[in-house]
Design a protein around this motif. Structure first.
Motif, PDB file in Angstrom:
ATOM      1  N   PRO A  63       0.807  -1.231   0.000  1.00  0.00           N
ATOM      2  CA  PRO A  63       0.000   0.000   0.000  1.00  0.00           C
ATOM      3  C   PRO A  63       0.839   1.279   0.000  1.00  0.00           C
ATOM      4  CG  PRO A  63       0.019  -0.951   2.194  1.00  0.00           C
ATOM      5  CD  PRO A  63       0.753  -1.911   1.294  1.00  0.00           C
ATOM      6  N   ALA A  64       2.129   1.180  -0.213  1.00  0.00           N
ATOM      7  CA  ALA A  64       3.001   2.356  -0.168  1.00  0.00           C
ATOM      8  C   ALA A  64       2.925   3.134  -1.480  1.00  0.00           C
ATOM      9  CB  ALA A  64       4.434   1.930   0.096  1.00  0.00           C
ATOM     10  N   GLU A  86       2.013   4.980   3.870  1.00  0.00           N
ATOM     11  CA  GLU A  86       2.071   3.538   4.083  1.00  0.00           C
ATOM     12  C   GLU A  86       0.641   3.041   4.247  1.00  0.00           C
ATOM     13  OE1 GLU A  86       6.201   3.342   6.519  1.00  0.00           O
ATOM     14  OE2 GLU A  86       4.531   4.402   7.461  1.00  0.00           O
ATOM     15  N   GLY A  87      -0.129   3.162   3.170  1.00  0.00           N
ATOM     16  CA  GLY A  87      -1.537   2.822   3.245  1.00  0.00           C
ATOM     17  C   GLY A  87      -2.304   3.927   3.922  1.00  0.00           C
ATOM     18  N   ASP A  88      -3.402   3.549   4.560  1.00  0.00           N
ATOM     19  CA  ASP A  88      -4.263   4.543   5.197  1.00  0.00           C
ATOM     20  C   ASP A  88      -3.834   4.918   6.610  1.00  0.00           C
ATOM     21  OD1 ASP A  88      -5.870   4.556   2.972  1.00  0.00           O
ATOM     22  OD2 ASP A  88      -7.242   3.034   3.756  1.00  0.00           O
ATOM     23  N   HIS A  89      -2.870   4.222   7.167  1.00  0.00           N
ATOM     24  CA  HIS A  89      -2.555   4.417   8.591  1.00  0.00           C
ATOM     25  C   HIS A  89      -1.403   5.382   8.870  1.00  0.00           C
ATOM     26  CE1 HIS A  89      -5.244   1.528  10.586  1.00  0.00           C
ATOM     27  NE2 HIS A  89      -5.235   0.949   9.398  1.00  0.00           N
ATOM     28  N   GLY A  90      -0.734   5.848   7.863  1.00  0.00           N
ATOM     29  CA  GLY A  90       0.346   6.774   8.169  1.00  0.00           C
ATOM     30  C   GLY A  90       1.168   7.138   6.962  1.00  0.00           C
ATOM     31  N   GLY A  91       2.055   8.073   7.186  1.00  0.00           N
ATOM     32  CA  GLY A  91       2.942   8.532   6.143  1.00  0.00           C
ATOM     33  C   GLY A  91       3.921   9.544   6.703  1.00  0.00           C
ATOM     34  N   ALA A  92       4.715  10.082   5.822  1.00  0.00           N
ATOM     35  CA  ALA A  92       5.723  11.039   6.270  1.00  0.00           C
ATOM     36  C   ALA A  92       6.073  12.007   5.148  1.00  0.00           C
ATOM     37  CB  ALA A  92       6.981  10.317   6.737  1.00  0.00           C
ATOM     38  N   LYS A 114      -4.143   5.097  14.794  1.00  0.00           N
ATOM     39  CA  LYS A 114      -4.355   3.714  15.211  1.00  0.00           C
ATOM     40  C   LYS A 114      -5.632   3.652  16.043  1.00  0.00           C
ATOM     41  CE  LYS A 114      -1.555   4.174  19.369  1.00  0.00           C
ATOM     42  NZ  LYS A 114      -0.458   3.669  20.157  1.00  0.00           N
ATOM     43  N   PHE A 115      -6.148   2.459  16.207  1.00  0.00           N
ATOM     44  CA  PHE A 115      -7.311   2.270  17.057  1.00  0.00           C
ATOM     45  C   PHE A 115      -6.868   2.286  18.514  1.00  0.00           C
ATOM     46  CE2 PHE A 115      -8.654   0.216  13.074  1.00  0.00           C
ATOM     47  CZ  PHE A 115      -9.803   0.942  12.834  1.00  0.00           C
ATOM     48  N   GLU A 126     -12.788   4.155  18.544  1.00  0.00           N
ATOM     49  CA  GLU A 126     -12.028   5.392  18.738  1.00  0.00           C
ATOM     50  C   GLU A 126     -10.648   5.244  18.104  1.00  0.00           C
ATOM     51  OE1 GLU A 126     -11.439   8.163  22.517  1.00  0.00           O
ATOM     52  OE2 GLU A 126     -10.175   6.369  22.617  1.00  0.00           O
ATOM     53  N   THR A 127     -10.162   6.328  17.505  1.00  0.00           N
ATOM     54  CA  THR A 127      -8.815   6.333  16.936  1.00  0.00           C
ATOM     55  C   THR A 127      -7.967   7.384  17.620  1.00  0.00           C
ATOM     56  OG1 THR A 127      -9.433   7.883  15.185  1.00  0.00           O
ATOM     57  CG2 THR A 127      -9.598   5.525  14.659  1.00  0.00           C
ATOM     58  N   VAL A 128      -6.679   7.195  17.552  1.00  0.00           N
ATOM     59  CA  VAL A 128      -5.712   8.124  18.115  1.00  0.00           C
ATOM     60  C   VAL A 128      -4.773   8.542  16.991  1.00  0.00           C
ATOM     61  CG1 VAL A 128      -3.855   8.418  19.792  1.00  0.00           C
ATOM     62  CG2 VAL A 128      -5.835   7.011  20.368  1.00  0.00           C
ATOM     63  N   ASP A 129      -4.604   9.850  16.810  1.00  0.00           N
ATOM     64  CA  ASP A 129      -3.671  10.376  15.811  1.00  0.00           C
ATOM     65  C   ASP A 129      -2.366  10.737  16.491  1.00  0.00           C
ATOM     66  OD1 ASP A 129      -5.608  10.261  13.788  1.00  0.00           O
ATOM     67  OD2 ASP A 129      -6.397  12.224  14.326  1.00  0.00           O
ATOM     68  N   GLY A 130      -1.309  10.552  15.764  1.00  0.00           N
ATOM     69  CA  GLY A 130       0.004  10.922  16.304  1.00  0.00           C
ATOM     70  C   GLY A 130       0.868  11.558  15.233  1.00  0.00           C
ATOM     71  N   ILE A 131       1.761  12.399  15.673  1.00  0.00           N
ATOM     72  CA  ILE A 131       2.728  13.014  14.763  1.00  0.00           C
ATOM     73  C   ILE A 131       4.057  13.131  15.485  1.00  0.00           C
ATOM     74  CG2 ILE A 131       2.173  15.398  15.347  1.00  0.00           C
ATOM     75  CD1 ILE A 131       2.521  15.964  12.287  1.00  0.00           C
ATOM     76  N   VAL A 132       5.111  12.832  14.757  1.00  0.00           N
ATOM     77  CA  VAL A 132       6.471  12.939  15.292  1.00  0.00           C
ATOM     78  C   VAL A 132       7.261  13.816  14.325  1.00  0.00           C
ATOM     79  CG1 VAL A 132       8.568  11.683  15.914  1.00  0.00           C
ATOM     80  CG2 VAL A 132       6.325  10.637  16.316  1.00  0.00           C
ATOM     81  N   GLU A 133       7.977  14.796  14.863  1.00  0.00           N
ATOM     82  CA  GLU A 133       8.791  15.690  14.035  1.00  0.00           C
ATOM     83  C   GLU A 133      10.257  15.568  14.428  1.00  0.00           C
ATOM     84  OE1 GLU A 133       7.079  19.520  14.823  1.00  0.00           O
ATOM     85  OE2 GLU A 133       5.649  19.309  13.182  1.00  0.00           O
ATOM     86  N   HIS A 134      11.111  15.633  13.424  1.00  0.00           N
ATOM     87  CA  HIS A 134      12.559  15.618  13.649  1.00  0.00           C
ATOM     88  C   HIS A 134      13.163  16.772  12.864  1.00  0.00           C
ATOM     89  CE1 HIS A 134      12.423  11.555  15.364  1.00  0.00           C
ATOM     90  NE2 HIS A 134      11.598  11.262  14.375  1.00  0.00           N
TER      91      HIS A 134
END
Length: 140
Positions: A63-64, A86-92, A114-115, A126-134
């Motif tokens: 799914p990439a 990377e599919g529907d669950h995340g990306g960068a 993620k759930f 319920e879903t939880v969104d996350g973001i990481v920055e570098h």
């Protein structure tokens, strides 16, 4: 016990103390100087009208997907942006900045969801969104 210091010695001591305080304030921080140069170059690139080329990709078996956009100023590569999911669950998004052919700054933002394992009042998961920055700074 009170110790008396001769006035000439007291004046010398005060001068040395004040000299130490002011000279430490006058010396620049080499890290902050380097970051200041990086900020200046970053702002300069962000202010330019850049020419670009884009390469898109998608996997048949995964799914990439994503794209690489390379940006040029006067024929020189100054910025590259790599977006992928990377599919529907995340990306960068990874953004690279160059000055005179040398990498000087990288900014990466990764997002995902993620759930949570909980159920909302409407019955949906319920879903939880996350973001990481570098942020990576290069000087040299």
């Amino acid at each position: 016990m009170l110790t008396l210091i001769p006035s000439s010695r007291l004046v010398l001591t005060l001068h040395l103390l004040l000299f130490g305080i002011f000279s430490s304030l006058c010396h620049a921080d080499p890290v902050e100087d380097a970051v200041s140069v990086i900020r200046s170059r970053y702002n300069q690139i962000e202010g330019w009208k850049l020419q670009s080329t884009t390469i898109r990709f998608e996997s048949d078996s995964d799914p990439a997907s994503g794209e690489l956009k390379k940006m040029y100023h006067g024929g020189d590569l100054v910025k590259a942006v790599f977006n992928f999911s990377e599919g529907d669950h995340g990306g960068a998004t990874e953004t690279y900045y160059y000055y005179q052919g040398q990498l000087f700054f990288v900014y990466v933002s990764q997002g995902y969801w993620k759930f949570s394992g909980k159920t909302l009042s409407n019955g949906e998961s319920e879903t939880v969104d996350g973001i990481v920055e570098h942020r990576l700074y290069f000087s040299g």
